[in-house]
Design a protein around this motif. Structure first.
Motif, PDB file in Angstrom:
ATOM      1  N   ARG A 131      -4.803   9.489   4.648  1.00 13.18           N
ATOM      2  CA  ARG A 131      -5.018   9.567   3.193  1.00 13.18           C
ATOM      3  C   ARG A 131      -6.508   9.632   2.869  1.00 13.18           C
ATOM      4  O   ARG A 131      -6.940  10.358   1.994  1.00 13.18           O
ATOM      5  N   GLN A 132      -7.269   8.826   3.606  1.00 10.30           N
ATOM      6  CA  GLN A 132      -8.719   8.769   3.367  1.00 10.30           C
ATOM      7  C   GLN A 132      -9.364  10.123   3.701  1.00 10.30           C
ATOM      8  O   GLN A 132     -10.227  10.609   2.974  1.00 10.30           O
ATOM      9  N   ALA A 163       0.863  -1.187   0.000  1.00  7.77           N
ATOM     10  CA  ALA A 163       0.000   0.000   0.000  1.00  7.77           C
ATOM     11  C   ALA A 163       0.896   1.233   0.000  1.00  7.77           C
ATOM     12  O   ALA A 163       2.001   1.204   0.556  1.00  7.77           O
ATOM     13  N   ASP A 197      -3.504   7.112  -5.243  1.00  4.19           N
ATOM     14  CA  ASP A 197      -2.274   7.024  -4.444  1.00  4.19           C
ATOM     15  C   ASP A 197      -1.423   5.844  -4.905  1.00  4.19           C
ATOM     16  O   ASP A 197      -0.197   5.939  -4.973  1.00  4.19           O
ATOM     17  N   ARG A 252      -6.236  -2.048   0.211  1.00  7.60           N
ATOM     18  CA  ARG A 252      -6.846  -0.999   1.053  1.00  7.60           C
ATOM     19  C   ARG A 252      -6.157   0.344   0.832  1.00  7.60           C
ATOM     20  O   ARG A 252      -5.733   1.005   1.772  1.00  7.60           O
ATOM     21  N   ASP A 253      -6.056   0.705  -0.435  1.00 11.38           N
ATOM     22  CA  ASP A 253      -5.356   1.926  -0.808  1.00 11.38           C
ATOM     23  C   ASP A 253      -6.191   2.661  -1.852  1.00 11.38           C
ATOM     24  O   ASP A 253      -6.943   2.037  -2.604  1.00 11.38           O
ATOM     25  N   TYR A 296     -12.916   1.359  -1.542  1.00 10.37           N
ATOM     26  CA  TYR A 296     -12.670   0.427  -0.436  1.00 10.37           C
ATOM     27  C   TYR A 296     -13.729  -0.663  -0.287  1.00 10.37           C
ATOM     28  O   TYR A 296     -13.615  -1.499   0.614  1.00 10.37           O
ATOM     29  N   VAL A 349      -8.507  -0.070   7.450  1.00 14.41           N
ATOM     30  CA  VAL A 349      -7.328  -0.725   8.033  1.00 14.41           C
ATOM     31  C   VAL A 349      -7.462  -0.844   9.544  1.00 14.41           C
ATOM     32  O   VAL A 349      -7.142  -1.873  10.132  1.00 14.41           O
ATOM     33  N   TRP A 406       0.563   3.944   1.573  1.00 11.87           N
ATOM     34  CA  TRP A 406       0.697   4.574   2.888  1.00 11.87           C
ATOM     35  C   TRP A 406       1.612   3.795   3.818  1.00 11.87           C
ATOM     36  O   TRP A 406       1.846   4.197   4.957  1.00 11.87           O
ATOM     37  N   CYS A 407       2.131   2.675   3.322  1.00 13.51           N
ATOM     38  CA  CYS A 407       2.945   1.786   4.176  1.00 13.51           C
ATOM     39  C   CYS A 407       4.425   2.069   3.941  1.00 13.51           C
ATOM     40  O   CYS A 407       4.932   1.899   2.828  1.00 13.51           O
ATOM     41  N   CYS A 417     -12.526   3.473   8.861  1.00  8.07           N
ATOM     42  CA  CYS A 417     -11.142   3.352   8.399  1.00  8.07           C
ATOM     43  C   CYS A 417     -10.944   1.854   8.156  1.00  8.07           C
ATOM     44  O   CYS A 417     -10.956   1.074   9.108  1.00  8.07           O
ATOM     45  N   GLN A 419      -3.146   5.331   6.702  1.00  8.71           N
ATOM     46  CA  GLN A 419      -4.194   5.108   5.697  1.00  8.71           C
ATOM     47  C   GLN A 419      -5.376   6.024   5.967  1.00  8.71           C
ATOM     48  O   GLN A 419      -5.982   6.574   5.035  1.00  8.71           O
TER      49      GLN A 419
END
Lengths: 174, 156
Positions: B54-55, A67, A105, A100-101, B80, B39, A69-70, B37, B51
């Motif tokens: 970003r959302q 992802a 992005d 889950r991204d 998602y 995650v 964000w990781c 969320c 995450q």
């Protein structure tokens, strides 16, 4: 036993069965080496359309869940790209799955690291769940018959790729 | 001249104000209360994971673009999946999330009503000790006499 008692017993058995099923499915530890890798279809990260692991049957595939964000995914991306450039071809590919991204992005991440291997998108994380992932990044080496041969949780290193993955690939043996 | 220009500007602002109020879009806080969320598995408003950041930025961008709450939620579902919604949609299989508790409540109420009716028909109720006389609809002659005597003793 009367009909009413039978119905009551069936009801209790069904209720307990549901509870057990819920516990077992929640507590699933995911894939192990030797298991068949899930091959449900996923949308491509770019370009539209879908693909699945089944489309890669006959090739070795290093499935990489990541992802944007990781942070550890950022660490391993260059190593994966170098490995792909060295070994990618008709017998092997890295297959990225952005999980889950946000698609925008994820696409920016692919451009930023110049990733050339195919990329799919697992927005709801269902396929990652089927693989038993508990986070990102996680890597699964799938053989040409669709079975998991190696799994590595956490950022994969250049050393691991060279010492554990490469020796299994047919072109490395020849 | 300057005063006239200021008055005209004020009039224009006054004319625009109701329209702006009518077109008021959702706020980030409102959306954060209604989506998850994915995650963290918590409401977005409680989440601080990368995450989630970003959302939140994605939602803020859509708000700036003037998107409605519905459009933003649709976009989040496209990214998602359905699980991003804190409350399931009231259609398809998700409708069961709303129907099952209602049906379960109705079934329990009917079962309770039937149980009470049977219990009363069988002679249950306050004061019932399960003796054969009590099932006849009133105290036996002996009990009635004792009752009369007791009442007379306490009669003031």
């Amino acid at each position: 036993m009367s009909v009413r008692s039978s119905i009551a017993v069936l009801g209790v058995v069904a209720f307990v069965g549901l509870l057990v099923f819920g516990l077992v499915s929640k507590g699933s530890s995911g894939l192990a080496v030797g298991d068949a890798a899930p091959d449900g279809p996923l949308p491509r990260l770019e370009g539209g359309g879908t693909e699945s692991l089944a489309d890669y049957r006959g090739r070795w595939v290093l499935v990489n869940f990541w992802a944007s964000w990781c942070l550890p995914c950022r660490e391993e991306a260059p190593a994966l790209e170098r490995f792909q450039r060295r070994h990618g071809g008709p017998e092997f590919t890295v297959l990225g799955i952005a999980t889950r991204d946000l698609s925008s992005d994820g696409q920016a991440f692919v451009r930023e690291y110049g990733l050339t291997y195919p990329q799919l998108r697992d927005g709801d994380g269902d396929v990652g769940d089927d693989f038993g992932t508990t986070g990102v990044p996680e890597n699964f080496l799938v053989d040409p018959s669709g079975k998991v041969r190696l799994l590595f949780r956490g950022p994969i290193s250049e050393e691991y790729l060279r010492e554990e993955v490469a020796p299994l690939l047919p072109m490395a043996k020849s | 001249m300057r005063i006239r220009a200021v008055l005209l500007a004020l009039a224009a602002l006054a004319a625009l104000a109701p329209a702006a109020g009518a077109a008021k879009g959702p706020t980030l806080a409102e959306i954060e209360e209604e989506v998850m969320c994915p995650v963290c598995g918590t409401l977005l408003q409680l989440a601080e994971a990368p995450q989630a950041q970003r959302q939140k930025a994605f939602i803020a961008r859509m708000i700036e673009e003037g998107r409605s709450e519905e459009e933003i939620k649709d976009a989040l579902v496209a990214e998602y999946g359905d699980e991003v919604l804190a409350t399931p949609e009231g259609s398809g299989f998700n409708l069961s999330a709303y129907l099952v508790p209602i049906v379960a409540f109705l079934v329990a109420a009917v079962a309770l009503a039937i149980g009470v009716m049977r219990w009363r028909r069988a002679g249950g109720g306050p004061g019932d000790r399960g003796g054969p006389a009590s099932r006849g609809g009133g105290p036996s002659g002996e009990d009635a006499d004792r009752l009369e005597a007791d009442l007379a003793r306490y009669d003031l």
